[in-house]
Design a protein around this motif. Structure first.
Motif, PDB file in Angstrom:
ATOM      1  N   ILE A   1      53.675  29.841  29.429  1.00  0.00           N
ATOM      2  CA  ILE A   1      54.569  30.686  28.811  1.00  0.00           C
ATOM      3  C   ILE A   1      55.137  31.915  29.712  1.00  0.00           C
ATOM      4  CG2 ILE A   1      54.618  32.164  26.879  1.00  0.00           C
ATOM      5  CD1 ILE A   1      52.681  30.417  25.417  1.00  0.00           C
TER       6      ILE A   1
ATOM      7  N   SER B   1      57.003  34.749  22.858  1.00  0.00           N
ATOM      8  CA  SER B   1      56.069  33.905  22.740  1.00  0.00           C
ATOM      9  C   SER B   1      54.593  34.415  23.529  1.00  0.00           C
ATOM     10  CB  SER B   1      56.277  32.391  23.422  1.00  0.00           C
ATOM     11  OG  SER B   1      57.227  31.819  22.565  1.00  0.00           O
ATOM     12  N   LEU B   2      55.033  35.076  24.582  1.00  0.00           N
ATOM     13  CA  LEU B   2      53.652  35.604  25.018  1.00  0.00           C
ATOM     14  C   LEU B   2      52.953  36.600  24.402  1.00  0.00           C
ATOM     15  CD1 LEU B   2      52.348  35.531  28.044  1.00  0.00           C
ATOM     16  CD2 LEU B   2      53.751  37.715  28.654  1.00  0.00           C
TER      17      LEU B   2
ATOM     18  N   GLU C   1      57.227  25.991  27.518  1.00  0.00           N
ATOM     19  CA  GLU C   1      57.875  26.925  26.580  1.00  0.00           C
ATOM     20  C   GLU C   1      59.276  26.806  26.825  1.00  0.00           C
ATOM     21  OE1 GLU C   1      58.935  30.538  24.033  1.00  0.00           O
ATOM     22  OE2 GLU C   1      59.144  29.964  26.335  1.00  0.00           O
TER      23      GLU C   1
ATOM     24  N   VAL D   1      61.191  29.290  29.250  1.00  0.00           N
ATOM     25  CA  VAL D   1      60.782  29.265  30.878  1.00  0.00           C
ATOM     26  C   VAL D   1      61.777  29.204  31.845  1.00  0.00           C
ATOM     27  CG1 VAL D   1      59.182  28.557  32.540  1.00  0.00           C
ATOM     28  CG2 VAL D   1      58.491  28.983  30.214  1.00  0.00           C
TER      29      VAL D   1
ATOM     30  N   VAL E   1      54.303  25.303  20.474  1.00  0.00           N
ATOM     31  CA  VAL E   1      55.066  26.697  20.279  1.00  0.00           C
ATOM     32  C   VAL E   1      55.564  26.908  18.950  1.00  0.00           C
ATOM     33  CG1 VAL E   1      56.185  28.583  21.017  1.00  0.00           C
ATOM     34  CG2 VAL E   1      54.933  27.280  22.718  1.00  0.00           C
TER      35      VAL E   1
END
Length: 418
Positions: A71, A76-77, A154, A157, A181
């Motif tokens: 990720i 999402s991080l 992810e 990316v 995810v």
């Protein structure tokens, strides 16, 4: 708004033409000062919730035969680790392994700042300026004995990271991390829904403050500035405040041609903010002055279109079926067909959460089944090129009993805020 206060606002703005928007805001400051922060009770996402998210991701990895997920910085991080970071040519990334704590890979000189927002137990590995960060990622995977298992990427990316990882691990199988995810993020928890509710409450309160202050001669930027200022006073962080006037409202995101508020013109506002990172998205359409019969008719049709979408949002139904229901109704009125104009040229709605637009969408052909915790916008606008457009937008979330509004749709063009 009292007439004298309204006159004060417009007179002061007109007296400061060279100062532009700050003049509008300075004139509005006495009224703005009355607004209070309504988000003081907001509860940030806890470390325990982020740990539960990682545990859920690891179950999904195991179920899908994925050994780890890569990720980059972005929502999402934040979702999994709490780390808030911007993307640059220098890679910072998280690796979620199928078992054990995640790893954050970051430049050596950025390590202290990276740790400041790290919200879960994690190993931190650094790389120097003369090193390849993807070799560091590969080293972690080798150490965890995951290099021989499929590695999920992810969906946002960047190519250079995926390509670099493939070069560092030539035999690795690279796969999509969407089952992991999306499988986590599409279903919101009560804590997430509470923050989205607060963000929506801010946006609705800001609309209620701004609407009576929209006056003839105001520019789109004037109205937008008032909305942003009210949002900040109410405790939200403005994310967007799109204002379309007259014919510009016939195009979902407007045109480059500016238009001033005038008697009988449509004003379409599409605004949202964040609270603790979670987003709202609400659109309202009204007429400055008395609406025409045609404006009233189209507004009513869109209002009914929202209810058609809401009624179609049944647990277990494909998300695309919601769009199908609205489009069928509009076709029966003579619009379209399909995405043609006059009619509804965009999807009926989109997913929403940490991102204003996130998977999945209420759009034709989408087969993902509606499930509790999913959140969507409901915005089946009607657009008539060369004339005007109407968009009403309220978000909803799915519960065990069906859909529930974050904000109640307005009932009438005469009371566009309900």
């Amino acid at each position: 708004m009292p007439f004298l206060a309204r006159r004060h606002l417009l007179t002061a703005a007109a007296a400061l033409p060279l100062l532009g928007l700050p003049g509008i805001l300075r004139a509005a400051e006495p009224d703005l000062s009355e607004l209070k922060d309504i988000t003081t009770g907001a509860r940030p996402i806890s470390a325990e919730e982020r740990k539960a998210r990682i545990a859920r991701a690891q179950k999904l990895m195991a179920a899908n035969g994925i050994g780890a997920v890569l990720i980059e910085p972005g929502s999402s991080l934040v979702y999994f680790t709490g780390v808030r970071w911007g993307r640059s040519e220098r890679l910072t990334a998280a690796i979620l392994p199928v078992e054990g704590d995640p790893c954050i890979v970051t430049p050596f000189f950025e390590e202290p700042r990276t740790r400041e927002t790290l919200g879960v137990p994690a190993e931190v590995r650094v790389w120097q300026e003369d090193e390849d960060p993807l070799v560091i990622v590969a080293g972690f995977l080798k150490d965890r004995k995951l290099a021989g298992r499929p590695i999920g990427i992810e969906e946002t990316v960047r190519y250079f990271a995926m390509d670099g990882l493939q070069r560092a691990l030539p035999s690795a199988k690279i796969v999509s991390a969407n089952p992991v995810v999306r499988g986590c993020r599409m279903v919101k928890t009560p804590a997430e829904i509470a923050l989205m509710q607060l963000a929506t409450d801010v946006t609705i309160a800001a609309y209620r403050w701004v609407h009576p202050r929209v006056e003839k001669g105001m520019s789109q930027r004037d109205v937008s500035a008032l909305m942003d200022a009210a949002t900040r006073k109410l405790g939200g962080a403005p994310e967007f405040s799109l204002v379309l006037v007259g014919e510009g409202a016939a195009y979902p995101h407007g045109t480059k041609t500016p238009s001033l508020v005038a008697e009988g013109k449509i004003v379409l506002m599409d605004c949202g903010c964040t609270v603790q990172g979670y987003q709202s998205d609400v659109s309202r359409t009204f007429v400055h002055g008395a609406p025409t019969a045609e404006q009233r008719k189209v507004w009513d049709q869109v209002a009914h279109g929202q209810q058609v979408a809401f009624a179609a949002a049944k647990l277990g139904a494909p998300t695309g079926s919601v769009d199908d229901a609205v489009r069928g109704y509009y076709t029966s009125l003579g619009y379209g067909p399909d995405y043609k104009l006059p009619g509804l040229s965009h999807r009926t709605g989109h997913g929403i959460g940490l991102d204003g637009h996130e998977p999945v969408n209420l759009v034709r052909g989408e087969q993902t089944k509606l499930a509790p915790g999913m959140c969507f916008s409901n915005e089946p606008g009607i657009y008539i090129p060369g004339s005007f457009g109407v968009r009403l937008e309220d978000c909803f979330h799915m519960t065990e009993a069906g859909p529930k509004w974050f904000s109640e749709p307005p009932k009438s063009i005469d009371a566009p805020l309900g």
